[in-house]
Design a protein around this motif. Sequence first.
Motif: not given
Length: 361
Positions: A181-192
Amino acid sequence: MRRTARLVPILTAIAGSTLLSTTIAHGATADTSNTAGTAGTGGGGVTLAPAVPQPVEKEAADTKKEQQTVQRYWTEAKMEAARPLAALVPEKDGARLAAGALAAQAAADPVSVPPTEPGGDTVTTTRGAAAARASTGAAWTRGGAIVKTAGRVFFTYQGRNASCSASAVTSENKSTVITAGHCVRMGGAFHGNWVFVPGYRNGDRPYGTWVATTLYTTPQWNNSEDVNHDVASAVVAPLNGRLLTDVVGGQGVSFNQARRRQMHSFGYPAAAPYDGSRLVYCAGRAFDDFLMSRDIGLNCNMTGGSSGGPWFLDFDESTGLGTLNSVNSFKYAFATGWMFGPYFGTEARAVYEAAQTTGTP
């Protein structure tokens, strides 16, 4: 362009813990026929299983123009400079795995999907087919399907380039990747700028760079970054007119399996003493986290960057095929020789089902 996913109704953070930016995994399934559990009621009635919260979906590069932009972004130099996430897991109340939780997990029907070869042919695996060689973090040198299906993940997080690990799996759309999960979203936002590079080695991309069109994670991870549900899937766009698993094949996936079994874990650790240039593995018998999560553990020295990398049941070292059943998720700062991954239950299955039934543009 928005696509609809056919969702199938289906039956904390830890103080002093560190997220791994790469790999971790426990299975999935394509059996969608049984969407309600049955239970004896004394009168022969049927009780519907409680609904599982639907995965959280985020559109990524879902147009050709966006995909081309992401492809151009990831130069060889940027990939080599990408660093694993190094975030502490937020402190939460610990929750040990009680007997009741184990019983609830066991109550869900086990489901399993076999691996597939490039082109789509199903591969039959045998439980315990090959004896495992114990490893706590050696380079994988035996070849096989794993060197195609496992890969590095690259993305931008809060303005910087970062890396994780992931695996291609058998799926209806032939375009599904499983990671943490943290590889697609962390800190309140999805990664780009999210891409998957299967078979990555020393900067080479032998099977291309696959751009994510849609990202999914559990609502528990999305809402509170709960490490017990640190699971995600990505759907990737076709590359040069071909679908992902038609090119590299797909590992099997499974859910609701027995715990404490022999497992193999793979990933691309990028923090010292590793550098993210090659595939590394751990192998041994999994154990239950007796500290502050409901996850499963493995003796493993892999570091950041391995997050999202696959954990396999029934992994055959001679063929490089197995059944993905967890992913690399986190380590306790005071016990760096242990790796933990989420138990793949009904929530993880929902994430897989949502991804594998999503079309690609």
